[in-house]
Design an enzyme around this catalytic site. Structure first.
Site, PDB file in Angstrom:
ATOM      1  CG  ASP A 145     -56.336   7.907   7.693  1.00 39.65           C
ATOM      2  OD1 ASP A 145     -56.409   6.827   8.315  1.00 39.65           O
ATOM      3  OD2 ASP A 145     -55.283   8.571   7.648  1.00 39.65           O
ATOM      4  CD  GLU A 212     -51.320   4.140   9.181  1.00 39.11           C
ATOM      5  OE1 GLU A 212     -50.367   3.374   9.389  1.00 39.11           O
ATOM      6  OE2 GLU A 212     -51.514   4.676   8.072  1.00 39.11           O
TER       7      GLU A 212
HETATM    8 ZN   LIG Z   1     -52.408   1.674   6.055  1.00 41.59          ZN
END
Ligand SMILES: [Zn+2]
Ligand SMILES: *[C@@H]1O[C@H](CO)[C@@H](O)[C@H](O)[C@H]1NC(C)=O
Ligand SMILES: *[C@@H]1O[C@H](CO)[C@@H](O)[C@H](O)[C@H]1NC(C)=O
Ligand SMILES: *[C@@H]1O[C@H](CO)[C@@H](O)[C@H](O)[C@H]1NC(C)=O
Ligand SMILES: *[C@@H]1O[C@H](CO)[C@@H](O)[C@H](O)[C@H]1NC(C)=O
Ligand SMILES: *[C@@H]1O[C@H](CO)[C@@H](O)[C@H](O)[C@H]1NC(C)=O
Ligand SMILES: *[C@@H]1O[C@H](CO)[C@@H](O)[C@H](O)[C@H]1NC(C)=O
Length: 551
Positions: A145, A212
């Site tokens: 992501d 993340e």
């Molecule tokens: Zn990163």
């Protein structure tokens, strides 16, 4: 990388012209954990492959095409993304399926030779099984992501955020530096290894989460890996990190993140009787909160300069290697462990600049204040929210207690009641009963201890740091000299979910620019394309080097 990220030491401020004098060595004289160049055994056999990766135009073109496709698939994470299992929310994550299909089309050898596990729908765990299952696997991480584009900044993007534009030197787009370059780089390196017939003895695992940038709460990859291999089962873990290569005067530093600070959010509130604002105590609830803010800001967190903190070695390495660092500072660094004054001088020096200070102390940022309803009514409830990044020399309890102390001071000074919820406790303790002036309540919200600290000076470090030196000094920039040092992250990467799997966590990704300079999360995120090729070359070499080592 999540949050306000790795801002590594901006050491350039410490340079000054001066004579080069070293202090007397003594037993407490700190030394830089220097390493020699480390190459795989088959380095010379594979030299042409490395040349191709770094210098060949056809390879560069095809690698560029892969990165452009990766950037053009929108894999943005948003803070308000809902849990996966709510309603038909899975549909909202389908862009990851698009990304997976692209990977499958583009990396056929990886898909033929590695076993892919889909974890919690969109997490990717590839396992390249080694021939010797008693060797601990090597775990390489990245994330699929990217952080969102602030729509208000759209007009500042010279290249469209997902354009993947390339101008012959730089590649532009969200995710180019954070960190599709790392993910794609791994897969390209493994394709090259498969092509030369490399078969690992040591299992290699690739783990790519998909949230993340929003703390990784949906990331079940580490649990999946721990279920198969058990705790403390990995040889080492490598993830994105901060300063790839930076110039400090004449010295080139590569800084490997070997620890991360802790994370603490807390709330302090005051409840006070309301009423009409024509009849009022000397201080309203907001006025008292103002006093508390002053108290918190004035009681600064202590600073440290000790070898527990990887930052310490950054300064030692610089003192040893830099010819242009101020002599007085250099001496103070060397004497810092035996001489209180020298230690204090160094701390004061580092603490002067906010870009360096964060590394040697716990930060305290008062980020939110809420209170007051109506212009002619006394505020009855005011809440303060504070974010604190906890120094590796401390822990959550120590940092939190500082805020409890500040709050206690204010409760006593203004004759208020005090409720305290201690760190790791569910219970709220009435320390001072509420008074007619009201009461203060302090409680923790989010807590993450500082990370374990990756050891340096062992064989693991010798190979990791030595491979970085090999990459820069022999492959990417022949005839250059690079000092590899440990360093500290201020932000937290996904590695926080992987602590149980290994003591050896390295947060580092090759390249010329620190991610903060490449506008990760900001407008016009970009990379120098050479940096991407360096990631491929490094991964190609590092996998072979750790493979040759017996546990
Ligand atoms: Zn990163
Ligand atoms: C090193 O290269 C030789 C010759 O190409 C090959 O036989 C051998 O398997 C390679 N060793 C490793 C560890 O890759
Ligand atoms: C690489 O791409 C550039 C730009 O598209 C092109 O001009 C060049 O001929 C390509 N080189 C090779 C070797 O394919
Ligand atoms: C990416 O997709 C999201 C919806 O999932 C959208 O809100 C966002 O604007 C897109 N980003 C870009 C740069 O197109
Ligand atoms: C925090 O540090 C203090 C002082 O060193 C120690 O007594 C305490 O046990 C630590 N707490 C945790 C949770 O590690
Ligand atoms: C690590 O292991 C401990 C002890 O088994 C467990 O309580 C904890 O939840 C684990 N942490 C993670 C992030 O999995
Ligand atoms: C497998 O790895 C273990 C641990 O490093 C080592 O002791 C053993 O000799 C290896 N076996 C083979 C066949 O290489």
């Amino acid at each position: 990388m999540l949050g306000d990220r790795f801002v590594y030491v901006a050491i350039s401020t410490i340079l000054a012209f001066s004579y080069y004098i070293l202090p007397q060595k003594n037993e407490h004289y700190p030394t830089c954990p220097t390493v020699e160049i480390y190459r795989p055994l088959n380095y010379s056999e594979n030299k042409d492959i490395l040349d191709k990766i770094i210098n060949d135009e056809t390879f560069r073109n095809s690698s560029l095409y892969k990165m452009q496709q990766a950037i053009r698939i929108n894999t943005t994470s948003f803070n308000d993304d809902l849990p996966l299992d709510v309603g038909n929310n899975l549909d909202k994550f389908q862009h990851f399926t698009k990304f997976h299909n692209f990977l499958k089309d583009e990396f056929k050898l990886v898909y033929e030779n590695l076993q892919l596990n889909m974890v919690n729908h969109f997490g990717l765990v590839y396992i390249w099984e080694g021939s010797n299952t008693s060797m601990k696997p090597l775990l390489l991480m990245a994330h699929q992501d990217t952080s969102p584009i602030n729509l208000k900044t759209l007009n500042q993007w010279i290249h469209e955020p997902l354009s993947g534009d390339y101008d012959g030197k730089y590649l532009y787009g969200r995710g180019s530096g954070d960190c599709k370059n790392l993910l794609i780089g791994h897969l390209e390196a493994i394709e090259e290894l498969i092509k030369i017939g490399f078969k690992p003895r040591r299992t290699v695992i690739l783990s790519y989460g998909f949230d993340e940038e929003i703390s990784g709460f949906r990331n079940e990859n580490p649990k999946f890996i721990e279920n198969i291999y058990g705790p403390n089962s990995m040889y080492a873990i490598v993830d994105e990190g901060g300063v790839s290569l930076m110039n400090v005067g004449e010295t080139k530093l590569a800084v490997v993140g070997t620890a991360e600070k802790g994370y603490l959010d807390l709330s302090i509130s005051i409840e006070k009787q309301g009423g009409h604002s024509s009849i009022v105590d000397k201080r309203t609830a907001i006025g008292i909160m103002g006093q508390l803010i002053v108290e918190i800001d004035n009681n600064e967190m202590p600073t440290y300069f000790i070898d527990k903190n990887p930052t310490f070695y950054q300064y030692v390495c610089l003192a040893e290697n830099s010819i242009d660092i101020d002599t007085k500072l250099k001496n103070d660094i060397f004497n810092s462990q035996i001489d209180q004054n020298a230690n204090e001088n160094v701390r004061n020096f580092i603490n002067k600049d906010k870009y360096t200070a964060y590394a040697i102390k716990t930060s305290q940022a008062i980020d939110i204040i809420n209170g007051g309803e109506k212009i002619n009514a006394l505020p009855e409830y005011v809440e303060l929210m504070i974010n604190s990044r906890v120094a590796v020399e401390e822990n959550i309890t120590i940092a939190y207690n500082k805020f409890v102390k500040d709050t206690t001071n204010i409760a006593e000074r203004y004759n208020l009641g005090l409720n305290v919820q201690m760190a790791y406790s569910d219970e709220i303790i009435e320390v001072i009963p509420a008074t007619e002036m009201g009461k203060l309540t302090i409680k923790p919200i989010t807590m993450l201890e500082p990370s374990p600290i990756t050891p340096i000076g062992d064989k693991h470090w010798e190979i990791f740091a030595g491979s970085i030196k090999h990459l820069y000094e022999e492959l990417a920039y022949p005839d250059s000299k690079v000092v590899v040092t440990p360093g500290l992250g201020t932000g937290n990467t996904d590695t926080k979910h992987y602590w149980n799997l290994s003591d050896h966590i390295y947060r580092y990704r090759p390249g010329v620019l620190p991610s903060v300079n490449a506008n990760s999360h900001g407008v016009n995120e970009y990379i120098e394309f050479d940096s991407h090729l360096q990631i491929i070359a490094f991964t190609f070499e590092y996998i072979q080097s750790v493979d040759a080592l017996d546990d």
